[in-house]
Design a protein around this motif. Structure first.
Motif, PDB file in Angstrom:
ATOM      1  N   GLY A   8       5.819  -2.858  -0.509  1.00 19.40           N
ATOM      2  CA  GLY A   8       5.098  -1.689  -0.023  1.00 19.40           C
ATOM      3  C   GLY A   8       5.693  -1.220   1.069  1.00 19.40           C
ATOM      4  N   SER A  17       1.101   7.239   5.832  1.00 20.13           N
ATOM      5  CA  SER A  17       0.239   5.976   5.565  1.00 20.13           C
ATOM      6  C   SER A  17       1.460   5.250   4.767  1.00 20.13           C
ATOM      7  CB  SER A  17      -0.670   6.313   4.693  1.00 20.13           C
ATOM      8  OG  SER A  17      -1.747   6.798   5.521  1.00 20.13           O
ATOM      9  N   ARG A  19       0.950   1.275   2.414  1.00 15.85           N
ATOM     10  CA  ARG A  19       0.076   0.081   1.997  1.00 15.85           C
ATOM     11  C   ARG A  19       1.076  -1.135   1.759  1.00 15.85           C
ATOM     12  NH1 ARG A  19      -5.145  -0.755   0.403  1.00 15.85           N
ATOM     13  NH2 ARG A  19      -5.444  -2.174  -1.374  1.00 15.85           N
ATOM     14  N   SER A  21       1.404  -5.400   0.446  1.00 19.87           N
ATOM     15  CA  SER A  21       0.597  -5.958  -0.119  1.00 19.87           C
ATOM     16  C   SER A  21       1.466  -7.423  -0.006  1.00 19.87           C
ATOM     17  CB  SER A  21       0.705  -5.738  -1.630  1.00 19.87           C
ATOM     18  OG  SER A  21      -0.182  -4.628  -1.915  1.00 19.87           O
ATOM     19  N   ARG A  66      -6.582   2.230  12.812  1.00 14.30           N
ATOM     20  CA  ARG A  66      -5.575   2.880  11.961  1.00 14.30           C
ATOM     21  C   ARG A  66      -5.304   1.856  10.695  1.00 14.30           C
ATOM     22  NH1 ARG A  66      -0.592   3.554  13.938  1.00 14.30           N
ATOM     23  NH2 ARG A  66      -0.842   1.761  15.590  1.00 14.30           N
ATOM     24  N   PHE A  67      -5.288   0.470  11.147  1.00 12.73           N
ATOM     25  CA  PHE A  67      -5.016  -0.443   9.953  1.00 12.73           C
ATOM     26  C   PHE A  67      -6.221  -0.938   9.395  1.00 12.73           C
ATOM     27  CE2 PHE A  67      -0.144  -1.615  11.558  1.00 12.73           C
ATOM     28  CZ  PHE A  67       0.181  -0.113  11.631  1.00 12.73           C
ATOM     29  N   THR A  68      -6.106  -1.529   8.309  1.00  8.75           N
ATOM     30  CA  THR A  68      -7.229  -2.350   7.386  1.00  8.75           C
ATOM     31  C   THR A  68      -6.627  -3.301   6.627  1.00  8.75           C
ATOM     32  OG1 THR A  68      -8.725   0.041   7.664  1.00  8.75           O
ATOM     33  CG2 THR A  68      -9.244  -2.037   6.180  1.00  8.75           C
ATOM     34  N   SER A  70      -7.152  -6.439   4.121  1.00  7.23           N
ATOM     35  CA  SER A  70      -8.109  -6.778   2.956  1.00  7.23           C
ATOM     36  C   SER A  70      -7.540  -7.931   2.388  1.00  7.23           C
ATOM     37  CB  SER A  70      -8.558  -5.881   2.166  1.00  7.23           C
ATOM     38  OG  SER A  70      -7.421  -5.104   1.478  1.00  7.23           O
ATOM     39  N   ASN A  79      -3.583  -7.273   1.545  1.00  5.35           N
ATOM     40  CA  ASN A  79      -3.241  -6.058   1.519  1.00  5.35           C
ATOM     41  C   ASN A  79      -3.364  -5.482   3.163  1.00  5.35           C
ATOM     42  OD1 ASN A  79      -2.729  -5.525  -1.294  1.00  5.35           O
ATOM     43  ND2 ASN A  79      -4.948  -5.797  -1.458  1.00  5.35           N
ATOM     44  N   GLN A  81      -3.652  -1.866   4.967  1.00  7.39           N
ATOM     45  CA  GLN A  81      -3.409  -0.332   4.881  1.00  7.39           C
ATOM     46  C   GLN A  81      -3.333   0.184   6.172  1.00  7.39           C
ATOM     47  OE1 GLN A  81      -3.862   1.776   2.001  1.00  7.39           O
ATOM     48  NE2 GLN A  81      -3.208   3.404   3.473  1.00  7.39           N
ATOM     49  N   MET A  82      -2.079   1.002   6.479  1.00 10.30           N
ATOM     50  CA  MET A  82      -1.706   1.226   7.710  1.00 10.30           C
ATOM     51  C   MET A  82      -1.583   3.062   7.536  1.00 10.30           C
ATOM     52  SD  MET A  82       1.354  -1.210   8.358  1.00 10.30           S
ATOM     53  CE  MET A  82       2.661  -0.558   7.031  1.00 10.30           C
ATOM     54  N   ASN A  83      -2.353   3.649   8.261  1.00 12.15           N
ATOM     55  CA  ASN A  83      -2.704   4.882   8.408  1.00 12.15           C
ATOM     56  C   ASN A  83      -2.433   5.527   9.786  1.00 12.15           C
ATOM     57  OD1 ASN A  83      -3.887   5.031   5.845  1.00 12.15           O
ATOM     58  ND2 ASN A  83      -6.032   4.631   6.725  1.00 12.15           N
TER      59      ASN A  83
END
Length: 124
Positions: A8, A17, A19, A21, A66-68, A70, A79, A81-83
């Motif tokens: 990713g 953004s 993502r 993985s 900004r980042f999540t 999971s 994962n 998620q980078m926004n």
């Protein structure tokens, strides 16, 4: 044999953004604390985000909001998620599974596993 395989990464403009993985084989995420580190050229390795066995998450101050992070224990996938990416987020990102490193701000233990890394490049 344990393997952590990241995917990713890529190049994106600031504000974009991505993502990441990390797929695991030979081990079970549900039994480890897992998360992400990053390292930019000339800089120290930094713990970015972590999630412990109970599902509690933690983040570096630089990425909070900004980042999540999971994980899917059934699929053994982690994962990130980078926004709202910034040029300073540019680094090699590594997946980590560790029985003792459970907070982003802590140092990894002598145990556990690393992925091979995936490059994230953010241009201004």
């Amino acid at each position: 044999q344990v393997q952590l395989v990241e995917s990713g990464g890529g190049s994106v403009q600031a504000g974009g953004s991505l993502r990441l993985s990390c797929a695991a084989s030979g081990m079970t995420y549900s039994m480890y604390c897992v998360g992400w580190f990053r390292q930019a050229p000339g800089k120290e390795r930094e713990g970015v985000a972590a999630i412990d066995i109970s599902g509690t998450t933690s983040y570096a101050d630089s990425v909070k909001g900004r980042f999540t992070i999971s994980k899917d224990n059934a699929k053994n996938t982690l994962n990130l998620q980078m926004n709202s990416l910034k040029p300073e987020d540019t680094a090699m990102y590594y997946c980590r599974a560790d029985p003792f490193w459970c907070r982003a701000g802590a140092q990894p233990s002598s145990f556990g596993y690393w992925g091979q890394g995936t490059q994230v490049t953010v241009s201004s």
